[in-house]
Design a protein around this motif. Structure first.
Motif, PDB file in Angstrom:
ATOM      1  N   PRO A 246       0.824  -1.202   0.000  1.00 43.71           N
ATOM      2  CA  PRO A 246       0.000   0.000   0.000  1.00 43.71           C
ATOM      3  C   PRO A 246       0.861   1.256   0.000  1.00 43.71           C
ATOM      4  O   PRO A 246       2.029   1.210   0.415  1.00 43.71           O
ATOM      5  N   PRO A 247       0.347   2.374  -0.482  1.00 46.08           N
ATOM      6  CA  PRO A 247       1.117   3.616  -0.466  1.00 46.08           C
ATOM      7  C   PRO A 247       1.528   3.984   0.955  1.00 46.08           C
ATOM      8  O   PRO A 247       0.749   3.829   1.903  1.00 46.08           O
ATOM      9  N   VAL A 248       2.756   4.473   1.097  1.00 46.32           N
ATOM     10  CA  VAL A 248       3.307   4.810   2.403  1.00 46.32           C
ATOM     11  C   VAL A 248       3.751   6.264   2.390  1.00 46.32           C
ATOM     12  O   VAL A 248       4.484   6.695   1.495  1.00 46.32           O
ATOM     13  N   LEU A 249       3.314   7.025   3.393  1.00 44.51           N
ATOM     14  CA  LEU A 249       3.763   8.399   3.599  1.00 44.51           C
ATOM     15  C   LEU A 249       4.511   8.458   4.920  1.00 44.51           C
ATOM     16  O   LEU A 249       3.974   8.043   5.958  1.00 44.51           O
ATOM     17  N   MET A 250       5.751   8.945   4.872  1.00 47.84           N
ATOM     18  CA  MET A 250       6.573   9.017   6.078  1.00 47.84           C
ATOM     19  C   MET A 250       6.945  10.461   6.377  1.00 47.84           C
ATOM     20  O   MET A 250       7.535  11.146   5.536  1.00 47.84           O
ATOM     21  N   ARG A 271       9.332   1.013  -3.177  1.00 47.91           N
ATOM     22  CA  ARG A 271       9.395   1.363  -4.606  1.00 47.91           C
ATOM     23  C   ARG A 271       9.927   0.209  -5.434  1.00 47.91           C
ATOM     24  O   ARG A 271       9.446  -0.051  -6.545  1.00 47.91           O
ATOM     25  N   ALA A 272      10.900  -0.513  -4.897  1.00 53.02           N
ATOM     26  CA  ALA A 272      11.447  -1.659  -5.625  1.00 53.02           C
ATOM     27  C   ALA A 272      10.403  -2.750  -5.821  1.00 53.02           C
ATOM     28  O   ALA A 272      10.480  -3.526  -6.780  1.00 53.02           O
ATOM     29  N   ALA A 273       9.422  -2.789  -4.923  1.00 53.28           N
ATOM     30  CA  ALA A 273       8.352  -3.784  -5.025  1.00 53.28           C
ATOM     31  C   ALA A 273       7.180  -3.289  -5.865  1.00 53.28           C
ATOM     32  O   ALA A 273       6.143  -3.955  -5.943  1.00 53.28           O
ATOM     33  N   GLY A 274       7.321  -2.129  -6.485  1.00 53.07           N
ATOM     34  CA  GLY A 274       6.268  -1.603  -7.343  1.00 53.07           C
ATOM     35  C   GLY A 274       5.264  -0.734  -6.630  1.00 53.07           C
ATOM     36  O   GLY A 274       4.221  -0.384  -7.193  1.00 53.07           O
TER      37      GLY A 274
END
Length: 314
Positions: A246-250, A271-274
């Motif tokens: 899922p999209p992640v915001l840090m 990102r490497a996992a798409g």
């Protein structure tokens, strides 16, 4: 069906007999009603709370109490959804070095900011280190999500639009539950129900990296001395699962020597996992202000979070 009642119900707390009508109502409220098929009907915990009410349903038990744990371990507070219903749900996981803290760290300011934007909001307790290892804390959080999904209809929640959000060590647990699908699946929750993850100055995203860079012995105390255990409990390990994460915001404190590197490690793995990952370096903030300032007027962390979620969850 025959309802069984106790003398306390029939006579009231002072031992005074109640009128028959009150006796029947009290007995019905104190018992489950079973239909021939065997299913139990129970009132929603949100009954009596108008949609959008500016107060939470407090201390909901998301797991049955056990004799070996304090009752408070498995409690959560929930601000039900506001119109339009059903509302997406933000589940907040508090920090405290996996050893301290409680659901109070999910502040009314956070709840109001999300509810104003159309979300429901929950803040959860879980097992701290004195009650069990972090794996058990992650299982607790997954069980809390499962409970909220079961209560979704009565509380105005969308069971398939859930955001996991955490601060500090709680951000580690939120990321772990979202990315290591075994926790949600073990609780009967489809992993795709978690649509996004928001992390406030997260620790422990790559435990081995932290130990190598800092020599911090706290992590060995929390996660054990075996590096294999550090790998299993690191969210970066689980970013490349069988589906895009899922999209992640840090949000990271720019003056914190550790968390920006941890955030970058997770962003690269996602990102490497798409998947999609964004990092916001919060200048002028502190580790604690990122959490306790969330929801304040003009707070940039709040604005960026709501913008991020609006495009991916709303």
């Amino acid at each position: 069906m025959r309802l069984r009642t106790s003398p306390a119900i029939l006579h009231g707390p002072a031992g005074i007999a109640q009128p028959w009508g009150r006796r029947l109502l009290a007995a019905a409220a104190a018992a489950f009603v079973f239909w021939p098929g065997g299913a139990a009907l129970a009132q929603s915990p949100c009954s009596g709370f108008a949609p959008g009410a500016d107060r939470p349903v407090r201390n909901l038990a998301y797991q049955a109490p056990t004799s070996d744990l304090p009752r408070s371990v498995h409690l959560l507070d929930l601000w039900p959804g506001a119109a339009p219903l059903p509302a997406p749900l933000v589940v907040f996981v508090h920090g405290g070095t996996w050893m301290h803290g409680g659901k109070y760290a999910g502040t009314p300011g956070q709840a109001r900011a999300f509810r104003k934007a159309g979300y429901a909001y929950a803040t959860v307790n879980y097992r701290l280190l004195r009650h069990g290892p972090p794996q058990e804390a992650a299982r607790d959080i997954a069980e809390a999500v499962a409970f909220l999904r079961r209560e979704a209809k009565g509380c105005g929640l969308d069971p398939d639009r859930i955001v996991l959000m955490g601060h500090s060590a709680g951000a580690h647990l939120a990321a772990l539950v979202a990315l290591d699908e075994s926790y949600l699946e073990g609780a009967g929750v489809p992993p795709e129900a978690v649509r996004a993850v928001v992390l406030l100055d997260a620790y422990g995203l790559d435990i081995a990296l932290h130990v190598r860079e800092t020599g911090d012995r706290v992590y060995a105390r929390v996660f054990g001395p075996d590096p294999a255990g550090w790998t299993a409990m690191s969210p970066v390990t689980h970013a490349a699962s069988g589906r895009p994460p899922p999209p992640v915001l840090m949000h990271v404190d720019g003056d914190n020597s550790e968390t920006p590197g941890q955030a970058q490690a997770l962003a690269e793995a996602v990102r490497a996992a798409g998947g999609e990952a964004q990092i916001h370096e919060a200048r002028g903030e502190s580790h604690n202000s990122l959490n306790y300032g969330f929801g304040a007027e003009g707070d940039e962390t709040t604005r960026l979070t709501l913008d991020f979620l609006a495009a991916r969850v709303r």
